[in-house]
Scaffold this motif. Structure first.
Motif, PDB file in Angstrom:
ATOM      1  N   ASP A   3       0.806  -1.210   0.000  1.00 39.36           N
ATOM      2  CA  ASP A   3       0.000   0.000   0.000  1.00 39.36           C
ATOM      3  C   ASP A   3       0.842   1.264   0.000  1.00 39.36           C
ATOM      4  N   ALA A   7       0.382   4.186  -2.760  1.00 38.99           N
ATOM      5  CA  ALA A   7       0.036   5.548  -2.332  1.00 38.99           C
ATOM      6  C   ALA A   7       1.069   6.554  -2.820  1.00 38.99           C
ATOM      7  N   GLU A 189      -6.722  11.671  -0.551  1.00 41.58           N
ATOM      8  CA  GLU A 189      -5.562  10.897  -0.995  1.00 41.58           C
ATOM      9  C   GLU A 189      -4.327  11.217  -0.152  1.00 41.58           C
ATOM     10  N   THR A 192      -4.803   9.697   3.276  1.00 42.93           N
ATOM     11  CA  THR A 192      -4.635   8.251   3.204  1.00 42.93           C
ATOM     12  C   THR A 192      -3.154   7.896   3.209  1.00 42.93           C
ATOM     13  N   LEU A 223     -12.669  11.141   6.017  1.00 40.78           N
ATOM     14  CA  LEU A 223     -12.167   9.794   5.790  1.00 40.78           C
ATOM     15  C   LEU A 223     -13.218   8.734   6.083  1.00 40.78           C
ATOM     16  N   THR A 226     -15.180   8.162   3.143  1.00 39.93           N
ATOM     17  CA  THR A 226     -14.481   7.557   2.022  1.00 39.93           C
ATOM     18  C   THR A 226     -14.605   6.040   2.145  1.00 39.93           C
ATOM     19  N   ILE A 229     -11.749   3.261   3.561  1.00 40.46           N
ATOM     20  CA  ILE A 229     -10.863   3.958   4.488  1.00 40.46           C
ATOM     21  C   ILE A 229     -11.570   4.145   5.820  1.00 40.46           C
ATOM     22  N   ALA A 276      -6.520  -0.153   2.932  1.00 41.63           N
ATOM     23  CA  ALA A 276      -5.972   1.037   2.276  1.00 41.63           C
ATOM     24  C   ALA A 276      -5.643   0.745   0.822  1.00 41.63           C
ATOM     25  N   ALA A 279      -8.814   0.733  -1.163  1.00 41.40           N
ATOM     26  CA  ALA A 279      -9.348   2.082  -1.375  1.00 41.40           C
ATOM     27  C   ALA A 279      -8.599   2.808  -2.479  1.00 41.40           C
TER      28      ALA A 279
END
Length: 336
Positions: A3, A7, A189, A192, A223, A226, A229, A276, A279
């Motif tokens: 992740d 990200a 984003e 996250t 969040l 979302t 998340i 995560a 997402a």
């Protein structure tokens, strides 16, 4: 790296100028863009390389995000550079290949200072050097002030890794992201990525739960609204409550509790990191297809990330056309 890699690659693609500004001290610099899909036939993840002009001359910058500077990192960089060089030659036959420089951005590791450069030597012993050299940017060994001085929201997400990270410093970072992000989607984003960095926690600051609360306070539930998340946050809070109950009930068995707690935290962090990943990949799917993935498609994304790696799934989401992508998610998984 899972992740974290997804990200950071995603944010880097959104903020290439900010990435280059901190990693290339020379100038003037013109960012021409990421290597496009036509050079990915040899290696699907060539999008980790940026085309630049530095002082009017063509250059290529390769950025490798590394969880730690493990022994295989020099091998991976050397291998990647071979693919990159070959792809650039195929793209422009007969033209000189632009000079290439690699930077390993390291997120965790030993406390003692890492060197500023690394290398992968392939020459015979005693012969002149042959192989690859690369720069090392150990962001986890920097201070919050040093990261903020890089002047962009991209580098703010690394703040939980800083050796002097505190709740007070992260509260300022959260406020700065809130003020600087251009849209609610970009803020989500960035937050996250900030939370994903906090799960790495190289200095054992243990600030994840506080950071979640800061983001929630600043964004009034952004969040939680979302998909997935929000589930990660609820899961983290539930784990915290369970740990508190266990500490109260089992004080007499401290050592066993601590071992079990660590194992429980690790399992919980793995589940949170998986959410995560889902997402981030789900948002990428939505951009390509124009809608959120169905429950079955979301399940397929997670299962494929587990089976073949989240980087491979991200590459498919970037490379495949809409109909082909939907068909691929519906096919049986073939582990690589």
């Amino acid at each position: 790296m899972g992740d974290a890699d997804i990200a950071l690659r995603h944010l880097a693609r959104r903020h290439p100028e900010d990435l280059v500004r901190a990693l290339v001290p020379e100038g003037p610099i013109e960012v021409l863009g990421w290597l496009d899909s036509q050079v990915t036939n040899l290696e699907r993840r060539l999008d980790k390389a940026l085309r630049l002009r530095v002082g009017g001359e063509p250059r290529v910058l390769h950025v490798e995000f590394c969880f730690a500077l493990r022994g295989d990192v020099p091998d991976r960089i050397f291998e990647y550079l071979g693919f990159l060089f070959a792809a650039l030659r195929l793209e422009a036959p007969g033209e000189p290949v632009p000079p290439i420089e690699s930077v390993a951005v390291v997120l965790s590791g030993r406390r003692r200072r890492l060197p500023n450069a690394g290398k992968r030597r392939i020459a015979w012993p005693g012969r002149p050097f042959s192989g690859a050299r690369f720069r090392i940017d150990a962001v986890y060994q920097r201070t919050v002030s040093e990261l903020r001085a890089r002047g962009s929201v991209l580098w703010l997400v690394f703040a939980p890794l800083a050796r002097n990270a505190t709740a007070a410093a992260l509260r300022e970072v959260v406020a700065e992201i809130h003020a600087s992000a251009r849209t609610a989607e970009e803020r989500a984003e960035l937050y996250t990525a900030l939370l994903v960095m906090a799960t790495i926690d190289p200095w054992r600051h243990n600030l994840l739960k506080e950071l979640i609360m800061m983001v929630e306070d600043e964004e009034e539930g952004l969040l939680r609204r979302t998909p997935i998340i929000g589930e990660m946050i609820i899961e983290a809070e539930r784990r915290g409550e369970e740990r508190g109950e266990r500490r109260g009930e089992e004080r007499g068995e401290r050592r066993g509790e601590e071992r079990g707690e660590r194992r429980g935290e690790e399992r919980g962090e793995e589940r949170g990191e998986e959410k995560a990943i889902a997402a981030l990949l789900g948002r990428l799917f939505a951009r390509r297809i124009g809608r959120r993935p169905t429950a079955e498609e979301e399940r397929s994304i997670v299962e494929r990330a587990r089976a073949i790696g989240p980087g491979e799934v991200e590459d498919a989401l970037l490379d495949l056309e809409a109909e082909a992508l939907v068909r691929w998610l519906a096919e049986p998984i073939r582990p690589s």
